[in-house]
Motif scaffolding. Sequence first.
Motif, PDB file in Angstrom:
ATOM      1  N   GLU A  66       0.795  -1.226   0.000  1.00 47.58           N
ATOM      2  CA  GLU A  66       0.000   0.000   0.000  1.00 47.58           C
ATOM      3  C   GLU A  66       0.827   1.275   0.000  1.00 47.58           C
ATOM      4  N   ILE A  67       1.932   1.314   0.686  1.00 42.63           N
ATOM      5  CA  ILE A  67       2.730   2.536   0.790  1.00 42.63           C
ATOM      6  C   ILE A  67       3.912   2.537  -0.181  1.00 42.63           C
ATOM      7  N   LEU A  68       4.569   1.391  -0.320  1.00 40.15           N
ATOM      8  CA  LEU A  68       5.776   1.340  -1.143  1.00 40.15           C
ATOM      9  C   LEU A  68       5.515   0.866  -2.578  1.00 40.15           C
ATOM     10  N   GLY A  69       4.306   0.400  -2.849  1.00 39.74           N
ATOM     11  CA  GLY A  69       3.956   0.001  -4.203  1.00 39.74           C
ATOM     12  C   GLY A  69       4.484  -1.351  -4.635  1.00 39.74           C
ATOM     13  N   VAL A  70       4.824  -2.217  -3.670  1.00 43.03           N
ATOM     14  CA  VAL A  70       5.274  -3.568  -4.027  1.00 43.03           C
ATOM     15  C   VAL A  70       4.088  -4.333  -4.605  1.00 43.03           C
ATOM     16  N   ASP A  71       4.340  -5.067  -5.662  1.00 38.33           N
ATOM     17  CA  ASP A  71       3.316  -5.817  -6.374  1.00 38.33           C
ATOM     18  C   ASP A  71       2.592  -6.816  -5.464  1.00 38.33           C
ATOM     19  N   GLY A  72       1.271  -6.696  -5.363  1.00 36.76           N
ATOM     20  CA  GLY A  72       0.469  -7.573  -4.509  1.00 36.76           C
ATOM     21  C   GLY A  72       0.593  -9.050  -4.850  1.00 36.76           C
ATOM     22  N   PRO A  73       0.433  -9.436  -6.132  1.00 40.49           N
ATOM     23  CA  PRO A  73       0.600 -10.848  -6.484  1.00 40.49           C
ATOM     24  C   PRO A  73       1.993 -11.392  -6.141  1.00 40.49           C
ATOM     25  N   LEU A  74       3.025 -10.563  -6.281  1.00 43.99           N
ATOM     26  CA  LEU A  74       4.374 -10.974  -5.903  1.00 43.99           C
ATOM     27  C   LEU A  74       4.425 -11.295  -4.406  1.00 43.99           C
ATOM     28  N   LEU A  75       3.862 -10.414  -3.598  1.00 41.03           N
ATOM     29  CA  LEU A  75       3.833 -10.650  -2.155  1.00 41.03           C
ATOM     30  C   LEU A  75       3.029 -11.903  -1.811  1.00 41.03           C
ATOM     31  N   ASP A  76       1.904 -12.097  -2.509  1.00 38.33           N
ATOM     32  CA  ASP A  76       1.082 -13.281  -2.266  1.00 38.33           C
ATOM     33  C   ASP A  76       1.816 -14.563  -2.636  1.00 38.33           C
ATOM     34  N   GLU A  77       2.550 -14.516  -3.750  1.00 38.08           N
ATOM     35  CA  GLU A  77       3.231 -15.705  -4.256  1.00 38.08           C
ATOM     36  C   GLU A  77       4.517 -16.019  -3.484  1.00 38.08           C
ATOM     37  N   ARG A  78       5.329 -15.007  -3.228  1.00 38.97           N
ATOM     38  CA  ARG A  78       6.657 -15.242  -2.650  1.00 38.97           C
ATOM     39  C   ARG A  78       6.814 -14.810  -1.206  1.00 38.97           C
ATOM     40  N   GLY A  79       5.895 -13.979  -0.719  1.00 35.98           N
ATOM     41  CA  GLY A  79       6.038 -13.436   0.627  1.00 35.98           C
ATOM     42  C   GLY A  79       6.928 -12.205   0.616  1.00 35.98           C
ATOM     43  N   ALA A  80       7.127 -11.626   1.787  1.00 38.49           N
ATOM     44  CA  ALA A  80       7.861 -10.364   1.896  1.00 38.49           C
ATOM     45  C   ALA A  80       9.373 -10.542   1.858  1.00 38.49           C
ATOM     46  N   VAL A  81       9.851 -11.754   2.098  1.00 41.70           N
ATOM     47  CA  VAL A  81      11.296 -12.003   2.142  1.00 41.70           C
ATOM     48  C   VAL A  81      11.735 -12.528   0.782  1.00 41.70           C
ATOM     49  N   ASP A  82      12.088 -11.573  -0.103  1.00 43.04           N
ATOM     50  CA  ASP A  82      12.349 -11.917  -1.491  1.00 43.04           C
ATOM     51  C   ASP A  82      13.173 -10.810  -2.133  1.00 43.04           C
ATOM     52  N   ALA A  83      14.050 -11.177  -3.041  1.00 46.80           N
ATOM     53  CA  ALA A  83      14.909 -10.196  -3.712  1.00 46.80           C
ATOM     54  C   ALA A  83      14.106  -9.169  -4.496  1.00 46.80           C
TER      55      ALA A  83
END
Length: 178
Positions: A66-83
Motif C-alpha cells: 500500500e505505501i511502497l507500491g510492491v506488487d500484490g501478487p508478488l507478495l502473495d506468491e513469494r512473501g515479503a522475504v524476497d529479492a
Amino acid sequence: MRSEDRTTVSEDAARVLAALRARGATLAVAESLTGGLVAAELTAVPGASRAFRGSVTAYATDLKREILGVDGPLLDERGAVDAEVARQMAAGVRRALGATWGVATTGVAGPEPQDGRPVGTVYVAVAGPEGREKVNALRLNGGRTDIRKESVRSVLALLLGELPGNGRAQDTEENGGT
C-alpha cells in the motif's frame, strides 16, 4: 554488539551522507526487519537532513504493497522475504519520498522462519537514477540483534558501492541495471 562494530556502521552512515551531499543527491529508506535502524544510523550523523529525505518502516506486509507500491501478487506468491520485493521497496520509497536514491531491507531476523525462509535470510537493495538497481542476498548468522545490525551495515555498504565515482561501483550491467 561490540563498540567497534557500532563505529563501523556509524562511519558508513557518515560516508554515505557525505557522498550524497557531494553529489547533491538525496536518500530515502524503506525498512522491514531493521525496523528503523538504518534511519537511526543516518540521522545520528550531524547534518543528515541535507541528504536524508526520510524513511518508511513497513514491517507489515500490506504496508509494503500500500505505501511502497510492491506488487500484490508478488507478495502473495513469494512473501515479503524476497529479492524482487526488496528491489521494489527501494524503488518505491525513492519514488514516494522524492529522493535520488532509495534503499531497502527485508528479511528474517528470527526467532522463527518466515515465508518458508530460514532465520538470517536477508535482502538489501538500492535503487537510483537512470534505472540503476542492485539487490544483495545475504545469509547471516547470529541472533536477532546481530542479524539486524549486519543488515544495516550491508545496505549502507551496498549504497556506497553503487554511488557513481565512489571507486567501488561496478558497471551497470553487473548491477542489474539496464
